[in-house]
Motif scaffolding. Structure first.
Motif, PDB file in Angstrom:
ATOM      1  N   UNK A  52       0.752  -1.139   0.005  1.00 20.49           N
ATOM      2  CA  UNK A  52       0.044   0.149   0.043  1.00 20.49           C
ATOM      3  C   UNK A  52       0.785   1.418  -0.042  1.00 20.49           C
ATOM      4  N   UNK A  53       1.848   1.273   0.841  1.00 17.64           N
ATOM      5  CA  UNK A  53       2.988   2.513   0.945  1.00 17.64           C
ATOM      6  C   UNK A  53       3.542   2.472  -0.471  1.00 17.64           C
ATOM      7  N   UNK A  54       3.701   1.515  -1.263  1.00 19.33           N
ATOM      8  CA  UNK A  54       4.641   1.429  -2.316  1.00 19.33           C
ATOM      9  C   UNK A  54       3.837   2.360  -3.289  1.00 19.33           C
ATOM     10  N   UNK A  55       2.430   1.697  -3.542  1.00 18.83           N
ATOM     11  CA  UNK A  55       1.344   2.327  -4.558  1.00 18.83           C
ATOM     12  C   UNK A  55       1.146   3.758  -4.298  1.00 18.83           C
ATOM     13  N   UNK A  56       0.832   4.002  -2.856  1.00 22.01           N
ATOM     14  CA  UNK A  56       0.515   5.610  -2.869  1.00 22.01           C
ATOM     15  C   UNK A  56       1.741   6.344  -3.165  1.00 22.01           C
ATOM     16  N   UNK A  57       2.716   5.906  -2.599  1.00 20.39           N
ATOM     17  CA  UNK A  57       4.078   6.935  -2.490  1.00 20.39           C
ATOM     18  C   UNK A  57       4.522   7.014  -4.095  1.00 20.39           C
ATOM     19  N   UNK A  58       4.450   5.888  -5.042  1.00 22.12           N
ATOM     20  CA  UNK A  58       4.698   5.995  -6.315  1.00 22.12           C
ATOM     21  C   UNK A  58       3.924   6.884  -7.037  1.00 22.12           C
ATOM     22  N   UNK A  59       2.478   6.890  -6.499  1.00 24.86           N
ATOM     23  CA  UNK A  59       1.417   7.645  -7.194  1.00 24.86           C
ATOM     24  C   UNK A  59       1.449   9.129  -7.182  1.00 24.86           C
ATOM     25  N   UNK A  60       1.882   9.489  -5.775  1.00 26.58           N
ATOM     26  CA  UNK A  60       2.165  10.921  -5.328  1.00 26.58           C
ATOM     27  C   UNK A  60       3.453  11.368  -6.050  1.00 26.58           C
ATOM     28  N   UNK A  61       4.381  10.511  -6.161  1.00 25.43           N
ATOM     29  CA  UNK A  61       5.645  10.867  -6.673  1.00 25.43           C
ATOM     30  C   UNK A  61       5.652  11.011  -8.111  1.00 25.43           C
ATOM     31  N   UNK A  62       4.691  10.500  -8.671  1.00 26.46           N
ATOM     32  CA  UNK A  62       4.602  10.417 -10.200  1.00 26.46           C
ATOM     33  C   UNK A  62       3.542  11.725 -10.477  1.00 26.46           C
ATOM     34  N   UNK A  63       2.347  11.632 -10.111  1.00 26.11           N
ATOM     35  CA  UNK A  63       1.228  12.508 -10.242  1.00 26.11           C
ATOM     36  C   UNK A  63       1.124  13.740  -9.750  1.00 26.11           C
ATOM     37  N   UNK A  64       2.098  14.060  -8.479  1.00 27.89           N
ATOM     38  CA  UNK A  64       1.789  15.113  -7.893  1.00 27.89           C
ATOM     39  C   UNK A  64       2.247  16.312  -8.645  1.00 27.89           C
ATOM     40  N   UNK A  65       3.347  16.296  -9.446  1.00 21.87           N
ATOM     41  CA  UNK A  65       4.119  17.300 -10.373  1.00 21.87           C
ATOM     42  C   UNK A  65       3.074  17.573 -11.296  1.00 21.87           C
ATOM     43  N   UNK A  66       2.278  16.694 -11.795  1.00 20.17           N
ATOM     44  CA  UNK A  66       1.500  17.040 -12.880  1.00 20.17           C
ATOM     45  C   UNK A  66      -0.093  17.690 -12.370  1.00 20.17           C
ATOM     46  N   UNK A  67      -0.384  17.360 -11.021  1.00 15.54           N
ATOM     47  CA  UNK A  67      -1.628  17.888 -10.535  1.00 15.54           C
ATOM     48  C   UNK A  67      -1.136  19.399 -10.355  1.00 15.54           C
ATOM     49  N   UNK A  68      -0.108  19.675  -9.786  1.00 13.06           N
ATOM     50  CA  UNK A  68       0.307  21.103  -9.373  1.00 13.06           C
ATOM     51  C   UNK A  68       0.542  21.939 -10.476  1.00 13.06           C
ATOM     52  N   UNK A  69       1.098  21.506 -11.778  1.00 15.14           N
ATOM     53  CA  UNK A  69       1.339  22.000 -12.870  1.00 15.14           C
ATOM     54  C   UNK A  69      -0.356  22.505 -13.461  1.00 15.14           C
ATOM     55  N   UNK A  70      -1.062  21.710 -13.569  1.00 17.46           N
ATOM     56  CA  UNK A  70      -2.440  22.013 -13.873  1.00 17.46           C
ATOM     57  C   UNK A  70      -3.150  22.865 -12.897  1.00 17.46           C
ATOM     58  N   UNK A  71      -2.746  22.872 -11.683  1.00 26.01           N
ATOM     59  CA  UNK A  71      -3.524  23.857 -10.590  1.00 26.01           C
ATOM     60  C   UNK A  71      -2.725  25.359 -11.000  1.00 26.01           C
ATOM     61  N   UNK A  72      -1.372  25.120 -11.171  1.00 18.50           N
ATOM     62  CA  UNK A  72      -0.725  26.476 -11.386  1.00 18.50           C
ATOM     63  C   UNK A  72      -1.214  27.192 -12.691  1.00 18.50           C
ATOM     64  N   UNK A  73      -1.564  26.497 -13.776  1.00 15.43           N
ATOM     65  CA  UNK A  73      -2.223  27.062 -14.998  1.00 15.43           C
ATOM     66  C   UNK A  73      -3.579  27.554 -14.792  1.00 15.43           C
ATOM     67  N   UNK A  74      -4.313  26.754 -13.752  1.00 17.24           N
ATOM     68  CA  UNK A  74      -5.840  27.271 -13.405  1.00 17.24           C
ATOM     69  C   UNK A  74      -5.719  28.439 -12.785  1.00 17.24           C
ATOM     70  N   UNK A  75      -4.793  28.775 -11.901  1.00 18.76           N
ATOM     71  CA  UNK A  75      -4.493  29.995 -10.880  1.00 18.76           C
ATOM     72  C   UNK A  75      -3.853  31.145 -11.407  1.00 18.76           C
ATOM     73  N   UNK A  76      -3.255  31.092 -12.570  1.00 17.44           N
ATOM     74  CA  UNK A  76      -2.396  31.886 -13.355  1.00 17.44           C
ATOM     75  C   UNK A  76      -3.207  33.026 -13.602  1.00 17.44           C
ATOM     76  N   UNK A  77      -4.266  33.278 -13.916  1.00 13.65           N
ATOM     77  CA  UNK A  77      -5.248  34.370 -14.403  1.00 13.65           C
ATOM     78  C   UNK A  77      -6.274  34.798 -13.333  1.00 13.65           C
ATOM     79  N   UNK A  78      -6.129  34.325 -12.130  1.00 13.89           N
ATOM     80  CA  UNK A  78      -6.914  34.490 -11.121  1.00 13.89           C
ATOM     81  C   UNK A  78      -6.642  35.842 -10.239  1.00 13.89           C
ATOM     82  N   UNK A  79      -6.736  37.108 -10.827  1.00 18.41           N
ATOM     83  CA  UNK A  79      -6.700  38.416 -10.132  1.00 18.41           C
ATOM     84  C   UNK A  79      -5.169  38.824 -10.453  1.00 18.41           C
ATOM     85  N   UNK A  80      -5.074  40.055  -9.875  1.00 17.87           N
ATOM     86  CA  UNK A  80      -3.820  40.717 -10.187  1.00 17.87           C
ATOM     87  C   UNK A  80      -2.722  40.133  -9.271  1.00 17.87           C
ATOM     88  N   UNK A  81      -1.446  40.404  -9.713  1.00 19.30           N
ATOM     89  CA  UNK A  81      -0.391  39.910  -9.213  1.00 19.30           C
ATOM     90  C   UNK A  81      -0.369  39.769  -7.719  1.00 19.30           C
TER      91      UNK A  81
END
Length: 824
Positions: A223-252
């Protein structure tokens, strides 16, 4: 004090002082301090203690030094109070003694001599009490000061010893890794250390208990290997998508904090995944001591790689629409991003390898040889990365358009390039300690400056949002914010480049202790107290000025100049009082600076006498108010309205709408014409000329009617019409009229001239112009083939016979009537 009184006062004074000293010295255990100081001195003399031991001893001595400094500060205020009491009692005793002895110069009546004697006796007793209390405080204060100096000296010796050891480590030379013969021992150690890991795993798998524990923990591990590998692999992808979504939310100012939160999430998700994987490996029970060292190395590698990658991607974005924090073009930004990621991976791998080899306790030579490839790669990457931030030759030549920050960055980039070349060469020569002490801090410095750029940009945007303007249109505050951010990095950079925390605390201790100037000791507390008190009083002064200017003075009958003088004078007095009160609040005794201040005053008086003269003149202008703001004055040929009176100069706006700055001394020492001082009434003079033969009385009547009809002309006194003189071409009159407002003198003159021209034309009165009669004595000489006849005032040109030019002396008349050539 009379000598007889001292015979019984001094013994009691000494006994009282001794008792007070015994009481006050119990506050600090000087016996314990002496024991600690002796132990530290022995350790320093032997020079055998380890660095942690020296650091611990230094902490103990620093604690004692802080106690001694606090003891001095606690008693300083009380000592100052007692000294002032003694001065006051000495003054009273002198007066009482003079009265008791019947001094004629004394202000005390002779009939009160007996009372003066009794008062003198009381003063003597009181002075003895205060003196004994002062001695009781000064003796432990002196002892604390001596102990403070002793502790401070021991700390400096310990710091010098630690720095010497660190310097020896950095510049210690070992075998060169370029010699293949030196690799035999390190390779053997590496094979033994790395080979221990699979050996431990195989041994644990063969052990029945360890194998049973592995099977028992296998579901949790999976279980730890599956969860750890999933977060390690998909965490960067999620945050990149979240960053693109928040890019135009308001002034700097809003998007920057969001980007910061997303950055933390981008670091946290992969880190949690890596921690889960490492925990699964530890739970499996397959790893021994070497395996545990490997897991710790992987943990450090992962930490550096995850954090460094996240910061590089944020500071050097790949998308063109993302906010850039580094002033590079698109091509250089792409290269810097790639090189930055490679620096992160090289640094993380070097940290992991170094930690693993340190845990398995290999020799220093093996550690240096193993890190040499990383030093070479890291030095090359730092050199390439730093070169991207150097200024081009054209930017260096154009000094006006190159900012200070760009030039400072250019200097740092060139230092990075030097470090990237020299450090691998030093490692190749055997100075691996020097390479590690320069390449690692250089890498950390790059990321620290990037974080500072991100933080500075967000603070500038926050300030611009508060002021409701863009950063480019803001005032000096964004620049000061940038300076403050990078100034705050100085302690961080000092720690990165090898400074110890105790070094920084030592600097703060020196600052807290203060510095001496002219016998006066000034500490940061005094400076902060001065700034705080001065700021509060200055703010109150400005608040009072604003209240007077807006709410109070406009309701009075004072004119604008008087109101301005009152507000300005209050400002000068408020600043002066604020400075005096702020200095007094610090408790500084500035009497020792009197001689220095006197000498400086003489020098400043000679060098700045013109400025001082203008300043004094400005004060006189504000007090006497010979001129005020809004007055129309004429000084040194410059006419205009007074717009501002400062302490040094006065600004006059001329009628050409130009500003003339006049020193105040010229307004006091020179001649000034004030057209509107106290009143706006003024006189104008309008000259009028009429042709000879005109009735003067008629002209006078017409001019009087014209002047009295104008609304700006006062009728009391009535305008005067004067027949001035018989001019060369006309009968000359003048209209002298008093105006209600002299500021309209030019427009009134224009109106009167228009009306005069109109009325004289209607009355058929000629306005003459200058004429001259020109008489030519011999007009025939001045004409060439023309004659002039005198027709009164003018000459009329009439035809005449053409003149025959006379032959010259060298020519003879033409005798043959048509032959060419010379006559013989």
């Amino acid at each position: 004090m009379r000598p007889g009184a001292l015979l019984w006062v001094l013994p009691a004074l000494l006994v009282w002082a001794a008792a007070c000293v015994a009481q006050s010295t119990q506050d600090i255990d000087y016996d314990a301090w002496s024991s600690t100081a002796e132990r530290v001195e022995r350790v320093i003399d032997l020079d055998r203690a380890t660095d942690p031991t020296l650091e611990r001893l230094r902490g103990e001595v620093a604690f004692w030094r802080e106690e001694f400094l606090t003891s001095q500060e606690d008693r300083s205020l009380r000592i100052s109070t007692l000294q002032r009491q003694l001065e006051a009692l000495a003054t009273l005793q002198n007066q009482a003694t003079a009265a008791a002895e019947g001094d004629p110069a004394s202000e005390v009546d002779a009939a009160d001599a007996q009372a003066a004697v009794e008062e003198d006796f009381w003063i003597i007793q009181r002075r003895a009490d205060v003196q004994s209390e002062l001695i009781a405080l000064q003796v432990p204060n002196v002892r604390a000061a001596e102990a403070f100096v002793h502790a401070d000296g021991l700390i400096r010796e310990l710091d010098a010893l630690l720095r010497q050891r660190k310097t020896e480590v950095v510049f210690a030379r070992g075998p060169t890794p370029l010699n293949p013969l030196e690799w035999t021992g390190p390779i053997a150690e590496l094979e033994r250390s790395i080979g221990a890991i699979p050996t431990e795993i195989v041994a644990n798998l063969r052990d029945q208990e360890d194998r049973a524990e592995l099977l028992r923990n296998l579901p949790q591990v999976l279980v730890l290997v599956v969860l750890g590998g999933f977060l390690l692999r998909r965490g960067t992808v999620w945050t990149a998508s979240l960053s693109r979504s928040a890019r135009g939310l308001g002034p700097p100012v809003v998007s920057y904090p969001l980007q910061g939160l997303i950055l933390l999430v981008e670091i946290a998700l992969p880190w949690f995944g890596l921690v889960m994987l490492l925990f699964a490996a530890e739970t499996s029970g397959l790893f021994g001591e070497a395996g545990e060292a490997l897991l710790q190395a992987v943990r450090r590698f992962g930490l550096f790689a995850i954090v460094g990658t996240a910061f590089v991607r944020r500071l050097l974005p790949s998308a063109p629409d993302e906010q850039e924090f580094v002033a590079l073009d698109a091509t250089k930004t792409k290269r810097a991003r790639r090189l930055g990621l490679w620096i992160v991976y090289a640094l993380a791998l070097g940290q992991g390898v170094g930690l693993f080899l340190s845990q398995v306790e290999v020799s220093e030579v093996t550690l240096a040889f193993s890190l040499f490839p990383f030093f070479v790669v890291l030095g090359y990457l730092i050199f390439r990365f730093s070169r991207l931030f150097t200024l081009t030759q054209s930017a260096k030549d154009n000094e006006d358009e190159t900012t200070i920050s760009a030039r400072l960055l250019d200097v740092l980039a060139r230092l990075g390039m030097v470090t990237g070349v020299l450090s691998p060469l030093a490692a190749a020569a055997g100075f691996s300690g020097y390479a590690a002490a320069t390449l690692m801090p250089a890498s950390y410095t790059i990321f620290t400056l990037g974080i500072a750029a991100f933080l500075g940009a967000w603070l500038k945007e926050l300030y611009a949002a508060i002021k409701r303007r863009s950063v480019e249109d803001s005032d000096l505050a964004p620049t000061l914010i940038g300076v403050a951010v990078y100034t705050a990095l100085i302690p961080v950079l000092a720690l990165i480049w090898g400074a110890r925390v105790t070094d920084l605390t030592e600097v703060w201790s020196d600052i807290r202790e203060g510095f001496s100037m002219g016998g006066v000791k000034i500490s940061p507390t005094d400076i902060m107290t001065f700034l705080l008190v001065f700021s509060i009083l200055y703010g109150l002064t400005r608040l009072l000025q604003s209240a007077l200017r807006v709410s109070i003075l406009p309701k009075t009958k004072l004119d604008l100049g008087s109101r301005t003088a009152i507000v300005s004078g209050l400002g000068y007095i408020g600043v002066f009082v604020a400075a005096i009160v702020a200095i007094q609040s610090t408790g500084l005794d500035l009497s020792s600076l009197a001689i220095v201040a006197g000498a400086l005053s003489v020098g400043i008086g000679f060098g700045l006498q013109t400025i001082v003269s203008n300043f004094v003149s400005g004060i006189i202008l504000l007090i006497e108010r010979p001129i005020s703001e809004g007055d129309w004055i004429d000084v040194n040929g410059n006419q205009g309205y007074v717009r501002n009176i400062s302490v040094r100069s006065t600004r006059i706006e001329t009628f050409d709408r130009t500003d003339v700055i006049v020193p105040n001394s010229d307004l006091i020492a020179g001649t000034v014409t004030n057209w509107t001082r106290g009143k706006l009434i003024g006189r104008i003079i309008v000259p009028v000329g009429v042709a000879y033969g005109t009735d003067p009385a008629r002209v006078e009547r017409i001019l009087r009617e014209i002047s009295e009809a104008h609304p700006m002309v006062l009728l009391a006194p009535p305008p005067a019409i004067l027949f001035m003189r018989f001019g060369a071409d006309a009968l000359e009159f003048e209209i002298r009229a008093i105006l209600r407002d002299v500021n309209f003198s030019l427009s009134v003159k224009s109106d009167l001239n228009h009306e005069i021209a109109k009325r004289l034309k209607e009355e058929e009165i000629e306005i003459p112009f200058a004429q001259r009669d020109l008489w030519l004595r011999n007009p025939e000489v001045l004409s060439d083939g023309h004659a002039f006849s005198n027709t009164g005032r003018h000459f009329v040109e009439t035809p005449s016979e053409p003149r025959v030019p006379r032959p010259s002396r060298d020519e003879a008349p033409d005798t043959d009537g048509g032959s060419d050539g010379d006559a013989r």
